[in-house]
Design a protein around this motif. Structure first.
Motif, PDB file in Angstrom:
ATOM      1  N   HIS A  17       0.818  -1.211   0.000  1.00 23.88           N
ATOM      2  CA  HIS A  17       0.000   0.000   0.000  1.00 23.88           C
ATOM      3  C   HIS A  17       0.853   1.263   0.000  1.00 23.88           C
ATOM      4  O   HIS A  17       0.699   2.133  -0.854  1.00 23.88           O
ATOM      5  CB  HIS A  17      -0.939  -0.011   1.208  1.00 23.88           C
ATOM      6  CG  HIS A  17      -1.647   1.283   1.457  1.00 23.88           C
ATOM      7  ND1 HIS A  17      -2.295   1.978   0.454  1.00 23.88           N
ATOM      8  CD2 HIS A  17      -1.804   2.023   2.589  1.00 23.88           C
ATOM      9  CE1 HIS A  17      -2.827   3.083   0.969  1.00 23.88           C
ATOM     10  NE2 HIS A  17      -2.521   3.138   2.248  1.00 23.88           N
ATOM     11  N   LEU A  21       6.806   3.108   3.940  1.00 23.83           N
ATOM     12  CA  LEU A  21       6.991   3.978   5.099  1.00 23.83           C
ATOM     13  C   LEU A  21       8.456   4.291   5.361  1.00 23.83           C
ATOM     14  O   LEU A  21       8.783   5.356   5.882  1.00 23.83           O
ATOM     15  CB  LEU A  21       6.362   3.329   6.334  1.00 23.83           C
ATOM     16  CG  LEU A  21       4.873   2.950   6.198  1.00 23.83           C
ATOM     17  CD1 LEU A  21       4.393   2.245   7.453  1.00 23.83           C
ATOM     18  CD2 LEU A  21       4.017   4.179   5.903  1.00 23.83           C
ATOM     19  N   TRP A  25       6.651  -1.262   5.184  1.00 20.91           N
ATOM     20  CA  TRP A  25       5.524  -0.932   4.311  1.00 20.91           C
ATOM     21  C   TRP A  25       4.200  -1.069   5.070  1.00 20.91           C
ATOM     22  O   TRP A  25       4.064  -1.918   5.957  1.00 20.91           O
ATOM     23  CB  TRP A  25       5.460  -1.907   3.130  1.00 20.91           C
ATOM     24  CG  TRP A  25       6.449  -1.674   2.040  1.00 20.91           C
ATOM     25  CD1 TRP A  25       7.784  -1.988   2.060  1.00 20.91           C
ATOM     26  CD2 TRP A  25       6.190  -1.092   0.760  1.00 20.91           C
ATOM     27  NE1 TRP A  25       8.368  -1.647   0.873  1.00 20.91           N
ATOM     28  CE2 TRP A  25       7.423  -1.096   0.051  1.00 20.91           C
ATOM     29  CE3 TRP A  25       5.050  -0.592   0.134  1.00 20.91           C
ATOM     30  CZ2 TRP A  25       7.525  -0.601  -1.251  1.00 20.91           C
ATOM     31  CZ3 TRP A  25       5.153  -0.095  -1.162  1.00 20.91           C
ATOM     32  CH2 TRP A  25       6.379  -0.099  -1.846  1.00 20.91           C
ATOM     33  N   ALA A  26       3.236  -0.241   4.692  1.00 22.78           N
ATOM     34  CA  ALA A  26       1.841  -0.488   5.050  1.00 22.78           C
ATOM     35  C   ALA A  26       1.278  -1.394   3.955  1.00 22.78           C
ATOM     36  O   ALA A  26       1.460  -1.130   2.762  1.00 22.78           O
ATOM     37  CB  ALA A  26       1.053   0.812   5.122  1.00 22.78           C
ATOM     38  N   ILE A  83      -3.100  -1.849  11.876  1.00 28.65           N
ATOM     39  CA  ILE A  83      -3.697  -0.523  11.719  1.00 28.65           C
ATOM     40  C   ILE A  83      -5.213  -0.612  11.822  1.00 28.65           C
ATOM     41  O   ILE A  83      -5.837  -0.052  12.712  1.00 28.65           O
ATOM     42  CB  ILE A  83      -3.271   0.112  10.377  1.00 28.65           C
ATOM     43  CG1 ILE A  83      -1.745   0.217  10.287  1.00 28.65           C
ATOM     44  CG2 ILE A  83      -3.905   1.495  10.221  1.00 28.65           C
ATOM     45  CD1 ILE A  83      -1.232   0.735   8.966  1.00 28.65           C
ATOM     46  N   LEU A 143      -5.388  -4.062   7.213  1.00 27.46           N
ATOM     47  CA  LEU A 143      -4.237  -3.193   6.990  1.00 27.46           C
ATOM     48  C   LEU A 143      -3.196  -3.406   8.087  1.00 27.46           C
ATOM     49  O   LEU A 143      -3.503  -3.336   9.275  1.00 27.46           O
ATOM     50  CB  LEU A 143      -4.688  -1.737   6.952  1.00 27.46           C
ATOM     51  CG  LEU A 143      -3.809  -0.735   6.201  1.00 27.46           C
ATOM     52  CD1 LEU A 143      -3.602  -1.170   4.752  1.00 27.46           C
ATOM     53  CD2 LEU A 143      -4.426   0.655   6.261  1.00 27.46           C
ATOM     54  N   ARG A 144      -1.962  -3.680   7.668  1.00 22.79           N
ATOM     55  CA  ARG A 144      -0.871  -3.976   8.590  1.00 22.79           C
ATOM     56  C   ARG A 144       0.377  -3.179   8.211  1.00 22.79           C
ATOM     57  O   ARG A 144       0.523  -2.741   7.065  1.00 22.79           O
ATOM     58  CB  ARG A 144      -0.501  -5.475   8.525  1.00 22.79           C
ATOM     59  CG  ARG A 144      -1.663  -6.429   8.808  1.00 22.79           C
ATOM     60  CD  ARG A 144      -2.040  -6.408  10.271  1.00 22.79           C
ATOM     61  NE  ARG A 144      -2.982  -7.450  10.629  1.00 22.79           N
ATOM     62  CZ  ARG A 144      -4.306  -7.283  10.680  1.00 22.79           C
ATOM     63  NH1 ARG A 144      -4.833  -6.096  10.345  1.00 22.79           N
ATOM     64  NH2 ARG A 144      -5.099  -8.270  11.048  1.00 22.79           N
ATOM     65  N   VAL A 145       1.274  -3.022   9.174  1.00 23.81           N
ATOM     66  CA  VAL A 145       2.623  -2.541   8.896  1.00 23.81           C
ATOM     67  C   VAL A 145       3.553  -3.740   9.003  1.00 23.81           C
ATOM     68  O   VAL A 145       3.498  -4.485   9.983  1.00 23.81           O
ATOM     69  CB  VAL A 145       3.059  -1.441   9.873  1.00 23.81           C
ATOM     70  CG1 VAL A 145       4.520  -1.049   9.627  1.00 23.81           C
ATOM     71  CG2 VAL A 145       2.162  -0.211   9.730  1.00 23.81           C
TER      72      VAL A 145
END
Length: 336
Positions: free
Chosen positions: A79, A82, A87-88, A118, A122-124
């Motif tokens: 996505h 960062l 990354w997201a 998140i 959605l994850r980091v």
């Protein structure tokens, strides 16, 4: 304002599954913003429909092969970058990606450790790999085509525009897919200016409006950039009384995000989460070239804000009757 106010009925067979043989061979509906009159053209007629001194604003973001399948069959969609290796991402199913879990790809050539949750899926993640990431991604990643494109693609390069330059999108700015180098050259020779902005299209393009009251919908933020010479070109067009025509909703959102109260675009870069729906007062854009979008989507709402909801839906209904091709690989419409 209710989501269902932006619904229209679309037969499934009108959803384009493959790009047309020639980029400029698509159809073009022209909707007169003032009268609501509709004309049926071919996309290559765009040169005759634009005037000397007009400025088209194109989004030169490039789609990356952002979809990755893990060795245990989880899907990870990049996505937003960062940092160098962080990354997201969107993981499906998200419940199988908790903090501390490690997703492995291509037999261990790439791994992604979940370091933060998140929301929803959605994850980091923190990536681990040997060598440079971009060549590896080109080798093991897939083009992130929308869910409604169900047929296998033979040429995924057609999901990028001929002027795509800056990598970072997970979906194409599809209005630009119709342009060829020849058409761009013809426009330049006619005296139509071309302003290049960048907006990296994020996962918000895949997410439906869930709230019945659309004013409660929140857009995911996306990175956009306008260089000083580009801002000057757009602003000089405004000062000369000529038209600024956005090529696609992403170009529209970029210049409207960067515009001041007088409609002049300010150079710079940053995030935008602008949500344009009926009632919005456009500051810079005088015309819009766009594809036909999903029912009840934020993109139909943006078009409705510009041309009026009733005129927009009437044009869509005519497009259905005339069997235009819809969505990413579909036909185009010019609102001016």
């Amino acid at each position: 304002m209710d989501k269902k106010d932006f619904y229209y009925d679309l037969p499934k067979h009108l959803i384009a599954q493959q790009p047309i043989a020639r980029r400029d061979g698509s159809r073009l509906m022209r909707l007169n913003k003032l009268t609501g009159e509709v004309e049926h053209k071919m996309f290559r007629d765009i040169v005759s429909l634009l005037e000397t001194g007009d400025c088209i604003v194109i989004n030169d973001s490039k789609v990356i092969p952002a979809r990755l399948m893990s060795d245990n069959n989880l899907e990870m969609l990049l996505h937003e970058r960062l940092s160098d290796r962080r990354w997201a991402v969107l993981v499906k199913p998200g419940k199988k990606a908790q903090v501390g879990d490690v997703l492995v790809f291509s037999g261990g050539r790439l791994s992604a450790e979940v370091v933060e949750i998140i929301e929803d899926g959605l994850r980091v993640v923190e990536l681990s790999h040997e060598g440079d990431f971009e060549p590896l991604l080109e080798e093991i990643g897939e083009m992130p085509l929308p869910h409604y494109i169900e047929e296998k693609q033979t040429d995924t390069s057609r999901y990028n525009t001929v002027y795509a330059k800056h990598e970072g999108s997970v979906a194409a700015p599809t209005a630009g897919l119709h342009f060829t180098e020849e058409i761009l050259n013809d426009l330049t020779e006619k005296g139509v200016n071309i302003a290049r902005v960048t907006l990296h299209v994020g996962i918000g393009t895949f997410r439906p409006v869930k709230e019945d009251d659309i004013t409660k919908h929140h857009m995911h933020s996306e990175y956009c950039r306008v260089e000083p010479d580009v801002a000057d070109l757009i602003n000089s067009t405004k000062k000369a009384g000529k038209r600024v025509i956005a090529i696609g909703t992403t170009s529209c959102r970029t210049i409207e995000s960067r515009a001041d109260e007088n409609g002049y675009v300010q150079a710079g870069a940053g995030k935008t989460d602008i949500f344009i729906y009926p009632g919005y007062k456009f500051k810079t854009m005088d015309g819009l070239l766009t594809n036909f979008h999903l029912p009840e989507s934020t993109l139909v709402m943006l078009v409705s804000a510009f041309a009026g909801r009733e005129a927009t839906l009437a044009a869509y209904e005519e497009a259905v009757r005339e069997e235009y091709r819809f969505f990413s690989y579909g036909d185009a419409m010019l609102l001016a």
